[in-house]
Design a protein around this motif. Structure first.
Motif, PDB file in Angstrom:
ATOM      1  N   TYR A  13      -3.150  -1.153  -2.551  1.00  0.00           N
ATOM      2  CA  TYR A  13      -3.749   0.183  -2.563  1.00  0.00           C
ATOM      3  C   TYR A  13      -2.787   1.091  -3.317  1.00  0.00           C
ATOM      4  CZ  TYR A  13      -5.010   4.862  -0.923  1.00  0.00           C
ATOM      5  OH  TYR A  13      -5.336   6.193  -0.864  1.00  0.00           O
ATOM      6  N   MET A  53      -7.090  -1.494  -5.199  1.00  0.00           N
ATOM      7  CA  MET A  53      -7.878  -0.267  -5.146  1.00  0.00           C
ATOM      8  C   MET A  53      -7.006   0.860  -5.689  1.00  0.00           C
ATOM      9  SD  MET A  53      -9.632   1.739  -1.929  1.00  0.00           S
ATOM     10  CE  MET A  53     -11.077   0.689  -1.875  1.00  0.00           C
ATOM     11  N   SER A  94       0.833  -1.199   0.000  1.00  0.00           N
ATOM     12  CA  SER A  94       0.000   0.000   0.000  1.00  0.00           C
ATOM     13  C   SER A  94       0.865   1.246   0.000  1.00  0.00           C
ATOM     14  CB  SER A  94      -0.905  -0.005   1.241  1.00  0.00           C
ATOM     15  OG  SER A  94      -1.611   1.212   1.358  1.00  0.00           O
ATOM     16  N   LEU A 131      -6.724  -2.032   6.013  1.00  0.00           N
ATOM     17  CA  LEU A 131      -7.057  -3.219   5.229  1.00  0.00           C
ATOM     18  C   LEU A 131      -6.628  -4.483   5.962  1.00  0.00           C
ATOM     19  CD1 LEU A 131      -5.987  -2.077   1.653  1.00  0.00           C
ATOM     20  CD2 LEU A 131      -8.323  -2.292   2.531  1.00  0.00           C
ATOM     21  N   THR A 135     -13.665  -0.134   0.091  1.00  0.00           N
ATOM     22  CA  THR A 135     -12.844  -0.922   0.995  1.00  0.00           C
ATOM     23  C   THR A 135     -13.462  -2.290   1.241  1.00  0.00           C
ATOM     24  OG1 THR A 135     -12.198   1.135   2.084  1.00  0.00           O
ATOM     25  CG2 THR A 135     -11.761  -0.910   3.275  1.00  0.00           C
ATOM     26  N   GLU A 163      -2.197   4.914  -5.421  1.00  0.00           N
ATOM     27  CA  GLU A 163      -2.612   6.267  -5.798  1.00  0.00           C
ATOM     28  C   GLU A 163      -2.082   6.628  -7.176  1.00  0.00           C
ATOM     29  OE1 GLU A 163      -1.250   8.624  -2.527  1.00  0.00           O
ATOM     30  OE2 GLU A 163      -2.637   7.675  -1.110  1.00  0.00           O
ATOM     31  N   LEU A 181     -12.886  -4.585  -1.642  1.00  0.00           N
ATOM     32  CA  LEU A 181     -11.496  -5.027  -1.707  1.00  0.00           C
ATOM     33  C   LEU A 181     -11.261  -6.207  -0.766  1.00  0.00           C
ATOM     34  CD1 LEU A 181      -8.706  -4.451  -2.945  1.00  0.00           C
ATOM     35  CD2 LEU A 181      -8.287  -2.860  -1.053  1.00  0.00           C
TER      36      LEU A 181
END
Length: 705
Positions: free
Chosen positions: A225, A252, A172, A181, A293, A227, A296
């Motif tokens: 995760y 995600m 992440s 998570l 979330t 970005e 996921l």
């Protein structure tokens, strides 16, 4: 001393499997950032050597402390840097001199803090490169290896107990969300393998970690995760490695961005924005993207059971007609096949349960209360004769009844053991202890019936991706000679035609007389006339396209009209001439295009034309290059594909010709990715089956520098 950076398994060895660790900034207080990792390492029974570094103390949490890493008498493979940002560069350099293979930098105050922080982060990376030392962070919460009890992390989520060991690994960019998570997964009963938070990613980044986890034998499920990706090609490589190795990646991707005003001038750019690019790449390379979330964690949960159906036929069983309808709606929304039971099987089910609805969904009603053995026999009939890839059973709160819990657990467990290839999911409301027993029997539990169906859909997507045969990379043509200047339609079409994208027989004319000659050469059929100018990319906006010109007089007048309009609306534009092309009618109007994404490279877009693309944005994307098989898959994803199949009495369109052209466009895009910004082929007319397809207009935008 300079060492090469490691990758793959070596990366995991350096980051998560070291034999010794130094903690620079170690605190005697186990609640402080510099004290938490040491407390967790001791609690987990880490077998390696631990060296607290604190010049102000002789011991830290009962272990001998050292004034500096230089003073540590043994070799150190890994280091935690939990000192102020101003001291990080010096600390990192000292670690490099000692031969440390990897560091995690907790400290903030780097690229996230403005220009001064950016410079400090660049210097930190330079130090790492000098010594061949890997850096996780800075501004990073840490990482851990639950298998070996290695915890260089300061997350408070571990205060409530260390994670159970298992095969789930999480990577992440956000440490806090990553541990969020982890905790949700733990509550579902999922055991952990590795956790990595990457922070500012001055060196180690999510894609690199994903690639390493995809090769790790101890990792069975990967949750991520993201970005933004620092290295698009490596992310693609990581996802493809995971797909090839049969490892599900649930991801995600957040941070949707708007396409800029300049890019919006191209249909393709507006429809293939940053978020759409990630969405396309994740789908193309076998990952499943979660929007929430809970979704996921649901995906990781279902994948932890290791059953990945290769088809999308789903059987639905409930003790309530309402739950059955709810699940059927969810299945329809997910694009699953809720095929009815075979007639003979329905008859046998009806014989056993006269008041049941045996079609699919199967509503067994409250009759099951009188004989729970019927549940098992009916489920086995569905598994054996229904041809379903998975079955979702909805028993709601009935499953938690002390009277029915045991027989239901036995029934579902027996079905699961006798049909291991069929994914069996239970939607019910039961106490945690009972839920864990269902899970242990290989039957995942989801309280929400819709989520249970959506979980099956995710598992089936993975199953299809894992089953996909390796496809050889398309052979690319030689790069085209694309000038670094605006191109007119005629020139753009020539480039595409040379690449295999079909274009109509047309002529560029420089006078009214030449236009008439072109009309005659085309058999006197109706023609279209267009302005051709590299300075007028959107001709229709100034009336630069004339349709259905049926005789010589109309062609001659049309030539004069177009020249007049160019002079009126774009007096500075360079005019290449007037294009005369046959008027093609019938078929289905499509749009194809290319946008060179800054992260992933050339993305090819396909959509139905007209209102479908302008209003409904019915488009699909793929990373170039690809072959005709993938092009056919793109066509199948369009919501309006029925128009190509011959809706409302129309003749079926030449889908094979469309796929061939789309694959050719993808090869052109890949071969010329460094020379173009975008391509628009709009409209692209797909004629009736057997008659081909043709690009009626095209725009190629060369790279400006």
């Amino acid at each position: 001393m300079i060492r090469e950076n490691m990758g793959g398994t070596n990366l995991l060895d350096a980051l998560l499997r070291p034999r010794s660790i130094a903690i620079l900034g170690a605190s005697d207080d186990p609640t402080r950032i510099g004290g938490r990792p040491l407390a967790y390492l001791k609690a987990a029974g880490y077998a390696g050597r631990i060296f607290p570094v604190n010049p102000k103390r002789e011991t830290v949490q009962g272990l001998p402390a050292w004034p500096s890493i230089d003073a540590v008498p043994e070799s150190v493979e890994f280091a935690i840097l939990a000192v102020p940002a101003a001291l990080i560069i010096e600390a990192a350099r000292a670690c490099g001199e000692r031969g440390v293979k990897a560091c995690v930098v907790f400290s903030a105050g780097f690229a996230e803090a403005g220009p001064e922080g950016e410079a400090r982060q660049a210097e930190l990376l330079a130090v790492a490169r000098t010594y061949g030392m890997r850096i996780v962070g800075p501004n990073c919460l840490g990482l851990f290896n639950a298998t070996d009890g290695f915890y260089p992390v300061f997350s408070t989520s571990l205060d409530r107990g260390l994670p159970p060991k298992g095969r789930l690994s999480i990577v992440s960019q956000s440490g806090a969300f990553g541990t969020h998570l982890y905790w949700l997964a733990k509550e579902r009963g999922l055991g952990m393998r590795y956790f990595i938070s990457t922070g500012n990613e001055c060196d180690v980044h999510v894609a690199e970690c994903l690639r390493a986890l995809a090769e790790d034998p101890g990792t069975g499920v990967i949750m991520a995760y993201l970005e933004s990706a620092k290295d698009g090609p490596m992310l693609v490589e990581a996802l493809e490695t995971a797909r090839r190795n049969g490892k599900p990646v649930a991801i995600m991707k957040v941070g949707r961005s708007e396409v800029g005003a300049e890019a919006a001038r191209s249909h393709t750019a507006a429809l293939a924005g940053a978020d759409a690019a990630y969405d396309a790449v994740l789908r193309q390379y076998g990952a499943v993207r979660a929007r929430t979330t809970e979704e996921l964690v649901d995906i990781a949960h279902i994948c932890s059971h290791g059953v990945f159906p290769r088809g999308d036929r789903i059987g639905l069983v409930s003790i309530s007609g309402g739950i059955g309808v709810l699940m059927a709606d969810a299945a329809s929304d997910a694009g699953l096949d809720v095929a009815p039971m075979p007639e003979a099987t329905q008859a046998r089910l009806k014989e056993a349960l006269p008041f049941a609805s045996p079609r699919n969904p199967v509503d067994i009603t409250a009759q099951a209360f009188n004989d729970f053995g019927l549940v098992e026999s009916n489920l086995k009939l569905m598994a054996e004769e229904g041809g379903y890839d998975g079955i979702v059973v909805g028993f709601s709160s009935v499953a938690g009844s002390p009277v029915f819990a045991e027989p239901l657990l036995a029934a579902l467990g027996n079905v699961r053991r006798s049909h291991p290839e069929t994914l069996l999911i239970h939607s019910c409301l039961v106490p945690d202890a009972l839920r864990l027993r269902f899970e242990a029997a290989g039957v995942p539990v989801f309280p929400d019936p819709s989520h249970a169906v959506e979980a099956f859909a995710a598992a089936a997507r993975f199953g299809r991706a894992f089953a996909r045969e390796e496809r050889p990379a398309p052979v690319l043509p030689a790069p085209a000679d694309i000038p670094r200047r605006p191109l007119g339609e005629h020139e753009a079409k020539r480039l595409l035609a040379e690449a295999g994208v079909p274009v109509p027989a047309e002529r560029l004319t420089g006078s009214a007389g030449e236009a008439v000659e072109a009309f005659r050469a085309m058999g006197g059929r109706k023609v279209v006339m267009k302005l051709v100018s590299p300075d007028i990319p959107h001709k229709t906006e100034i009336g630069g396209v004339l349709l259905s010109l049926a005789d010589e007089e109309a062609v001659r007048a049309g030539y004069a009209t177009l020249v007049e309009r160019a002079a009126l609306h774009a007096p500075q534009a360079r005019l290449d001439g007037i294009l005369v092309t046959p008027m093609l009618e019938g078929g289905v109007e499509m749009i194809m295009g290319v946008q060179v994404d800054p992260v992933f490279g050339p993305l090819v877009m396909l959509g139905l034309g007209g209102v479908f693309v302008e209003v409904m944005k019915d488009v699909t994307l793929r990373l170039a290059p690809f072959g005709e098989e993938e092009a056919m898959a793109m066509i199948g994803e369009l919501r309006g594909r029925a128009l190509l199949e011959g809706a409302r009495g129309q003749a079926p369109a030449d889908v094979a010709a469309l796929a061939k052209a789309l694959a050719a466009l993808s090869r052109f895009a890949a071969a010329n990715a460094g020379a173009i910004e975008s391509v628009d082929v709009n409209p692209f007319r797909v004629l009736p089956k057997g008659q081909g397809a043709v690009a009626l207009d095209a725009l190629v935008v060369p790279r400006r520098s």
